[in-house]
Design an enzyme around this catalytic site. Structure first.
Site, PDB file in Angstrom:
ATOM      1  N   ARG A  11      30.789  18.455  -2.681  1.00 19.52           N
ATOM      2  CA  ARG A  11      31.336  19.083  -3.902  1.00 19.52           C
ATOM      3  C   ARG A  11      31.240  18.138  -5.098  1.00 19.52           C
ATOM      4  NH1 ARG A  11      31.108  21.729   0.036  1.00 19.52           N
ATOM      5  NH2 ARG A  11      32.332  23.585   0.522  1.00 19.52           N
TER       6      ARG A  11
ATOM      7  N   PHE B 223      52.873  -6.832 -18.921  1.00 21.46           N
ATOM      8  CA  PHE B 223      51.889  -7.227 -19.914  1.00 21.46           C
ATOM      9  C   PHE B 223      51.272  -8.580 -19.612  1.00 21.46           C
ATOM     10  CE2 PHE B 223      52.425  -3.702 -22.740  1.00 21.46           C
ATOM     11  CZ  PHE B 223      51.271  -3.750 -23.512  1.00 21.46           C
TER      12      PHE B 223
ATOM     13  N   THR C 120      50.313  -9.903 -16.793  1.00 23.89           N
ATOM     14  CA  THR C 120      49.152  -9.744 -15.909  1.00 23.89           C
ATOM     15  C   THR C 120      48.027  -9.010 -16.632  1.00 23.89           C
ATOM     16  OG1 THR C 120      50.716  -9.613 -14.079  1.00 23.89           O
ATOM     17  CG2 THR C 120      48.436  -9.073 -13.586  1.00 23.89           C
TER      18      THR C 120
ATOM     19  N   CYS D  12      60.341   0.696 -15.810  1.00 25.57           N
ATOM     20  CA  CYS D  12      60.662   1.652 -14.742  1.00 25.57           C
ATOM     21  C   CYS D  12      62.064   1.411 -14.202  1.00 25.57           C
ATOM     22  CB  CYS D  12      59.642   1.554 -13.624  1.00 25.57           C
ATOM     23  SG  CYS D  12      58.014   2.049 -14.163  1.00 25.57           S
TER      24      CYS D  12
ATOM     25  N   CYS E 263      39.998 -11.089 -33.313  1.00 26.73           N
ATOM     26  CA  CYS E 263      40.777 -11.008 -32.067  1.00 26.73           C
ATOM     27  C   CYS E 263      40.616 -12.344 -31.333  1.00 26.73           C
ATOM     28  CB  CYS E 263      40.266  -9.871 -31.193  1.00 26.73           C
ATOM     29  SG  CYS E 263      40.901  -9.933 -29.502  1.00 26.73           S
TER      30      CYS E 263
ATOM     31  N   CYS F 258      38.442 -11.330 -27.717  1.00 24.04           N
ATOM     32  CA  CYS F 258      37.051 -10.882 -27.724  1.00 24.04           C
ATOM     33  C   CYS F 258      36.313 -11.318 -28.985  1.00 24.04           C
ATOM     34  CB  CYS F 258      36.949  -9.378 -27.486  1.00 24.04           C
ATOM     35  SG  CYS F 258      37.526  -8.335 -28.813  1.00 24.04           S
TER      36      CYS F 258
HETATM   37 ZN   LIG Z   1      39.794  -8.110 -28.678  1.00 24.51          ZN
END
Ligand SMILES: [Zn+2]
Length: 340
Positions: A8, A128, A130, A184, A242, A245
């Site tokens: 499927r 956050f 991790t 949670c 950033c 990155c």
């Molecule tokens: Zn970034």
């Protein structure tokens, strides 16, 4: 050619025979096998992802069963580590795929090893810290990963392709300060939002694994299944400044390992890490503790109860101490009963 099993899914045109082959050749890392992680693991196993690397630091408890769909009452009674329990169930769901279960705390000492050889990384964590670690490692090694989070009836997910889409740090520059965001433990969580977020994460993973990049949702996707709200926010382009990155500063990977303790969300428990790498001899430790409290152990963990506290010790000497949310209390219990 595949057996009837995936017929499927192969009939579904964007996947087809070729896509199914690609899925079979793939390896996915699932970081954290709680609610989101166990839903991801099950869906990826059924889809036929050839190798699932599952990492989690915790064991199954009865309060997990309301939403952590891979686990059952026996897992909770026996306190099976979640990664092991998930791998055991996968063998019954799909014996054609390989699993690698790792019972450990994900941190800067192991994250790069864990993502190595994986085609996609799925976020099943609950914090956050991790997530920034996963983000740093994935951007550094140019690995696609899929952020996801759920609390209450609200959930959010975003797919990150380093240098092509914004990374987690582009979108959330800092983690919310401790205590400011619902968890949670403080707000609870209902299972349907887990299913929604995990479903979107797994679908994105299948698109990535089959090379259907044009079909990715390209947004910060938010849902509230109770308030009936669904939103897609355009996250724009990667931020040039950033730290992660844009500038390539992977701060979480370079951090010194001095954070030996962590309060576990909503558990009245603290995790304590050993100060050095070691392997615990459960027989010897059980003998030592038998005079002071109740001790039980299996091949993965040892459980020791004394007064209002319960200490669970893993093979690597990591411990989860229940009955307190005070790091100092937990550390002193650890020093007293387990040592350094
Ligand atoms: Zn970034």
């Amino acid at each position: 050619m595949f057996s009837e099993r995936y017929s499927r899914q192969i009939l579904f045109a964007p996947i087809g025979q070729e896509g199914q082959q690609a899925i079979k050749r793939s390896r996915a890392l699932i970081v954290g096998c709680g609610a989101l992680g166990s839903a991801q693991v099950e869906a990826l196993a059924r889809a036929g992802v050839g190798n699932l690397r599952i990492v989690d630091r915790d064991f199954v408890e009865s309060s997990n069963l309301q939403r952590q769909t891979m686990f059952n009452e026996r897992d909770a009674a026996e306190r099976v580590p979640k990664a092991i329990a998930a791998a055991n169930h996968i063998r019954e769901i799909n014996a054609e795929i390989q699993t690698e279960a790792e019972v450990l705390d994900v941190n800067q000492s192991n994250i790069e090893r864990l993502i190595a050889g994986c085609d996609v990384v799925l976020d099943g964590t609950d914090n956050f810290g991790t997530r920034y670690l996963v983000n740093d490692a994935c951007v550094k090694h140019n690995k696609d990963w899929i952020y996801g989070a759920a609390v209450g009836s609200y959930g959010v997910t975003m797919t990150i392709r380093p240098h092509q889409t914004p990374c987690l740090r582009c979108v959330f520059e800092e983690a919310p300060p401790p205590g400011s965001a619902p968890t949670c433990d403080t707000s609870g969580v209902i299972m349907p939002i887990i299913s929604v977020v995990a479903a979107v994460q797994v679908t994105e993973a299948l698109k990535l694994l089959t090379g259907r990049f044009e079909d990715l949702h390209r947004s910060l996707m938010q849902f509230d299944v109770w308030r009936n709200e669904w939103r897609k926010i355009n996250p724009g382009a990667p931020a040039p400044h950033c730290p992660t990155c844009g500038l390539g500063n992977f701060v979480t990977l370079e951090a010194e390992t001095n954070d030996f303790s962590a309060v576990l969300c909503g558990r009245n428990a603290v995790q304590v890490l050993p100060s050095q790498q070691t392997r615990v001899d459960f027989h010897a430790l059980a003998q030592k503790l038998r005079g002071v409290g109740e001790v039980k152990f299996n091949e993965y963990l040892l459980r020791f109860r004394t007064g209002d506290y319960e200490l669970t010790v893993f093979q690597d000497a990591r411990s989860i101490i229940r009955g307190t949310d005070e790091i100092t209390t937990a550390r002193s219990l650890y020093a007293k009963y387990i040592g350094n």
